[in-house]
Enzyme design. Structure first.
Site, PDB file in Angstrom:
ATOM      1  N   HIS A  64       0.959  -1.065   0.057  1.00 24.78           N
ATOM      2  CA  HIS A  64       0.036  -0.137  -0.083  1.00 24.78           C
ATOM      3  C   HIS A  64       0.785   1.196  -0.060  1.00 24.78           C
ATOM      4  O   HIS A  64       0.315   2.377  -0.445  1.00 24.78           O
ATOM      5  CB  HIS A  64      -1.110   0.101   1.203  1.00 24.78           C
ATOM      6  CG  HIS A  64      -2.145  -1.092   1.106  1.00 24.78           C
ATOM      7  ND1 HIS A  64      -2.683  -1.511   2.272  1.00 24.78           N
ATOM      8  CD2 HIS A  64      -2.215  -2.022   0.059  1.00 24.78           C
ATOM      9  CE1 HIS A  64      -3.529  -2.638   1.991  1.00 24.78           C
ATOM     10  NE2 HIS A  64      -3.252  -2.823   0.702  1.00 24.78           N
ATOM     11  N   ARG A 109      -3.072  -9.860   5.154  1.00 25.50           N
ATOM     12  CA  ARG A 109      -3.035  -9.728   3.694  1.00 25.50           C
ATOM     13  C   ARG A 109      -1.871  -8.885   3.613  1.00 25.50           C
ATOM     14  O   ARG A 109      -1.760  -8.377   2.580  1.00 25.50           O
ATOM     15  CB  ARG A 109      -4.309  -9.050   3.130  1.00 25.50           C
ATOM     16  CG  ARG A 109      -5.482 -10.083   3.046  1.00 25.50           C
ATOM     17  CD  ARG A 109      -6.542  -9.537   2.241  1.00 25.50           C
ATOM     18  NE  ARG A 109      -7.204  -8.634   2.800  1.00 25.50           N
ATOM     19  CZ  ARG A 109      -8.356  -7.866   2.563  1.00 25.50           C
ATOM     20  NH1 ARG A 109      -8.690  -7.996   1.173  1.00 25.50           N
ATOM     21  NH2 ARG A 109      -8.923  -6.889   3.072  1.00 25.50           N
ATOM     22  N   PHE A 110      -1.178  -8.240   4.644  1.00 26.73           N
ATOM     23  CA  PHE A 110       0.068  -7.937   4.317  1.00 26.73           C
ATOM     24  C   PHE A 110       0.244  -6.544   3.753  1.00 26.73           C
ATOM     25  O   PHE A 110       1.182  -6.155   3.158  1.00 26.73           O
ATOM     26  CB  PHE A 110       1.146  -8.853   3.592  1.00 26.73           C
ATOM     27  CG  PHE A 110       0.761 -10.289   4.494  1.00 26.73           C
ATOM     28  CD1 PHE A 110       1.067 -10.472   5.766  1.00 26.73           C
ATOM     29  CD2 PHE A 110       0.317 -11.293   3.576  1.00 26.73           C
ATOM     30  CE1 PHE A 110       0.821 -11.594   6.272  1.00 26.73           C
ATOM     31  CE2 PHE A 110       0.074 -12.372   4.100  1.00 26.73           C
ATOM     32  CZ  PHE A 110       0.283 -12.738   5.476  1.00 26.73           C
ATOM     33  N   CYS A 111      -0.978  -5.472   3.739  1.00 21.79           N
ATOM     34  CA  CYS A 111      -0.885  -4.463   3.247  1.00 21.79           C
ATOM     35  C   CYS A 111      -0.605  -4.392   1.750  1.00 21.79           C
ATOM     36  O   CYS A 111      -0.081  -3.354   1.310  1.00 21.79           O
ATOM     37  CB  CYS A 111       0.280  -3.349   3.894  1.00 21.79           C
ATOM     38  SG  CYS A 111      -0.151  -2.981   5.556  1.00 21.79           S
ATOM     39  N   ALA A 112      -0.990  -5.416   1.057  1.00 22.44           N
ATOM     40  CA  ALA A 112      -0.922  -5.588  -0.200  1.00 22.44           C
ATOM     41  C   ALA A 112      -2.445  -6.307  -0.860  1.00 22.44           C
ATOM     42  O   ALA A 112      -1.992  -7.322  -1.487  1.00 22.44           O
ATOM     43  CB  ALA A 112       0.131  -6.549  -0.491  1.00 22.44           C
TER      44      ALA A 112
END
Length: 429
Positions: free
Chosen positions: A125, A360-363
């Site tokens: 992100h 979701r790992f900032c993706a």
């Protein structure tokens, strides 16, 4: 295998501040902490901690003080710029601007881009949200096809900038930066690289690769003291309004206007994070001392051990973005056929002393495209990781997937936690 080969392949390559840390587990007792959340934030190198301790007694104002400590700290900050530039192979006329982190650095760059920016959907992100005029290209199942899609997008509609991650924080897959630079330049665009994941694991050469702008964070490069860096061409940075308006960014101030500086100081208003800047420079020097080849081999061996072990865990699927990726960092993100990765992550920590990351790992766009479940579980390695870390994780994961947690857990808004948590609370204040 020699003692040196054993250490390089399976033992920690570097001494970190969390080495030997004991953490409590449910039911009483403690175990050695296994940190497999390095992709989020890496612990400090011992050499960085020692360097910060030496610097702190001399902490003083930067660029404006006449005292001996102020002169020493000013020199320290400016020498850190030289260290960063040398480490990443910057051009002689590139600017090194110190920021808070990669997100801050990319937001700064977004404020100076004179046109549209093209990004891939696989971005963190931090490299997806800041761009004010953004076009997103959805990646294909191969890197080759993804480059073709980017080329077609830039050919159909020119852009000022192509901004890409150096390596996915979800899959660890490394992108071909040299090829991306050639592609962007051929279409009249510049290339920016989010190197937050890549730089702590691989040596980056800005000039040789054709990178125009590079951003990275200290906290992922074993210097978690709140600083980051944007390095790149001066013209856009000198022509844009200052990122922050304040002292240090101006040549002169009048009640009816101001004359702004050029160069890095234009975007560094206020008192800089001296400790963070010193930590980044010392971490880069220490990574150089460890050696590029040694770091690569250490991680390659542990990554292979991790992925080979995951194949044998039932009900687990490793997430990938590309079918033709031939290089990856020490990252593995999995999804489960049944059950909650959030519950497994909580049990790994509470029952086994193992830190991983679930989510979701900032993706989000990338994860939603390549995964089949709502969330994944990520294990990530670093210079302080060992073969024992990998083995403990694989053994605990297999036990949890097969038999479930040994204790009861509840799910709340903040995620999963033990129903009865008898671990002592740690007070660091």
């Amino acid at each position: 295998m020699t003692a040196t080969e054993e250490r390089t392949t399976f033992g920690p390559l570097a001494a970190l501040a969390d080495a030997g840390l004991e953490v409590p587990v449910l039911g009483g007792g403690t175990v050695r902490h296994v940190n497999l959340d390095i992709a989020a934030s890496a612990p400090a190198l011992d050499a960085v901690v020692a360097h910060v301790a030496r610097v702190l007694p001399y902490y003083a104002s930067v660029h404006r003080g006449s005292g001996y400590p102020s002169q020493a700290i000013t020199a320290l900050v400016e020498e850190a710029r030289v260290t960063v530039a040398r480490h990443i192979g910057a051009r002689d006329d590139d600017l090194v601007v110190f920021t808070r982190n990669t997100t801050d650095a990319l937001n700064l760059l977004a404020a100076v881009v004179p046109g549209e920016t093209v990004v891939l959907d696989l971005e963190h992100h931090a490299n997806l949200l800041p761009w004010r005029a953004r076009r997103v290209v959805v990646g294909e199942r191969t890197i080759a096809a993804t480059l073709e899609a980017l080329d077609a997008e830039l050919a159909a509609r020119p852009a000022a900038l192509l901004s890409v991650t150096g390596a996915s924080n979800v899959t660890g897959e490394v992108l071909p930066i040299d090829a991306l630079a050639r592609l962007a330049h051929a279409r009249g665009a510049r290339l920016a690289v989010d190197a937050a994941q890549l730089l702590p694991h691989r040596r980056v050469d800005v000039a040789a690769s054709g990178i125009d702008y590079l951003a990275f964070s200290g906290h992922k490069a074993y210097a978690p003291f709140g600083a980051g860096t944007l390095v790149g061409r001066a013209d856009w940075l000198d022509q844009a309004p200052p990122y922050l308006a304040g002292g240090g960014a101006v040549e002169s101030v009048r009640v009816d206007g101001s004359a702004w500086k050029t160069g890095a100081e234009r975007h560094e208003a206020g008192t800089p994070n001296v400790v963070g800047i010193a930590a980044i420079a010392r971490a880069l020097v220490e990574l150089e001392r460890l050696g590029d080849a040694a770091r690569h081999e250490h991680e390659r061996a542990l990554t292979a051990r991790l992925h080979a072990g995951l194949v044998g865990v039932p009900g687990v699927r490793v997430i990938t973005g590309f079918d033709d990726a031939d290089d990856r960092l020490g990252i593995a993100t999995i999804e489960l056929e049944r059950g909650s990765v959030g519950l497994v992550a909580a049990a790994l920590a509470a029952e086994h002393g193992i830190s991983v990351r679930a989510g979701r790992f900032c993706a989000h766009p990338f994860f939603d495209r390549v995964a089949t479940r709502a969330n994944g579980l990520r294990a990530s390695l670093g210079a302080g990781s060992s073969g024992d870390d990998v083995d403990r994780f694989l053994e605990a994961l297999a036990r949890l997937v097969t038999d479930g947690p040994a204790h009861a857990y509840e799910r709340a808004a903040g995620g999963w936690s033990p129903l009865v948590d008898d671990r002592p609370r740690l007070a660091l204040g």
